[in-house]
Design a protein around this motif. Structure first.
Motif, short mmCIF file in Angstrom:
data_model
loop_
_atom_site.label_atom_id
_atom_site.label_comp_id
_atom_site.label_asym_id
_atom_site.label_seq_id
_atom_site.Cartn_x
_atom_site.Cartn_y
_atom_site.Cartn_z
N MET A 159 47.23 37.81 46.59
CA MET A 159 46.73 36.59 45.98
C MET A 159 46.78 36.76 44.46
SD MET A 159 43.05 34.71 46.36
CE MET A 159 43.47 33.85 47.85
N HIS A 160 47.51 35.86 43.82
CA HIS A 160 47.66 35.90 42.36
C HIS A 160 46.77 34.84 41.72
CE1 HIS A 160 51.16 38.60 41.98
NE2 HIS A 160 51.35 38.24 43.25
N ASP B 74 46.91 40.23 40.13
CA ASP B 74 47.24 40.26 41.55
C ASP B 74 46.00 40.84 42.23
OD1 ASP B 74 48.10 40.65 44.11
OD2 ASP B 74 49.82 41.91 43.59
N ASN C 149 45.29 41.26 45.27
CA ASN C 149 45.55 42.15 46.41
C ASN C 149 45.79 43.59 45.95
OD1 ASN C 149 45.28 40.10 48.29
ND2 ASN C 149 47.41 39.50 48.09
N ALA C 150 46.12 43.76 44.69
CA ALA C 150 46.36 45.10 44.15
C ALA C 150 45.09 45.73 43.58
CB ALA C 150 47.44 45.04 43.06
N ARG C 151 43.95 45.04 43.70
CA ARG C 151 42.68 45.52 43.15
C ARG C 151 41.65 45.66 44.26
NH1 ARG C 151 41.00 44.74 38.11
NH2 ARG C 151 42.64 44.51 36.60
N GLU C 152 40.71 46.56 44.01
CA GLU C 152 39.60 46.73 44.94
C GLU C 152 38.34 46.05 44.46
OE1 GLU C 152 38.92 50.78 46.06
OE2 GLU C 152 41.05 51.14 46.43
N ASP D 247 35.72 39.60 46.76
CA ASP D 247 35.81 38.80 47.98
C ASP D 247 35.35 37.36 47.73
OD1 ASP D 247 36.86 40.91 49.52
OD2 ASP D 247 34.83 41.70 49.89
N LYS E 212 38.21 35.64 45.79
CA LYS E 212 39.31 35.29 46.69
C LYS E 212 38.95 34.09 47.57
CE LYS E 212 41.48 39.85 47.19
NZ LYS E 212 41.76 40.94 48.15
#
Length: 106
Positions: free
Chosen positions: A1-2, A55, A57-60, A68, A71
């Motif tokens: 998700m960008h 991005d 999805n590239a992060r925690e 969350d 997103k």
């Protein structure tokens, strides 16, 4: 998700994340990405300045927001508004009130 992140000079420490679901295929067109914001929010925040592209999805995690939640809001409404923490909001409100009071008695 960008997503893209914007800041607002009129409102310090406020950030808006704007969903970019078609990234990088949406880079050929010039768009008002902040157009997804409701007009009352956009008016309150003022002019936005691009800060960065993320991005998710590239992060925690994110510095001041639950990733969350970000997103979920991006998927649901296309934007996420990150307000400053309560203590910073209170300090900003006190500073504004003091400035108005000082102006009144000048």
């Amino acid at each position: 998700m960008h997503c893209d992140v914007y800041k607002f000079a009129k409102n310090e420490d406020w950030y808006v994340y704007i969903a970019r679901p078609n990234y990088p295929d949406d880079t050929d067109e010039i768009r008002d990405w902040l157009g997804v914001l409701p007009s009352d929010i956009r008016q309150k925040l003022g002019l936005g300045t691009f800060v960065m592209h993320l991005d998710l999805n590239a992060r925690e995690k994110l510095a001041r927001a639950d990733i969350d939640d970000v997103k979920a809001k991006l998927a649901e409404q296309g934007y996420y508004v990150q307000a400053p923490p309560a203590d910073i909001l209170a300090a900003q409100a006190m500073a504004k009130a003091k400035a108005l009071q000082d102006k009144k008695y000048d």
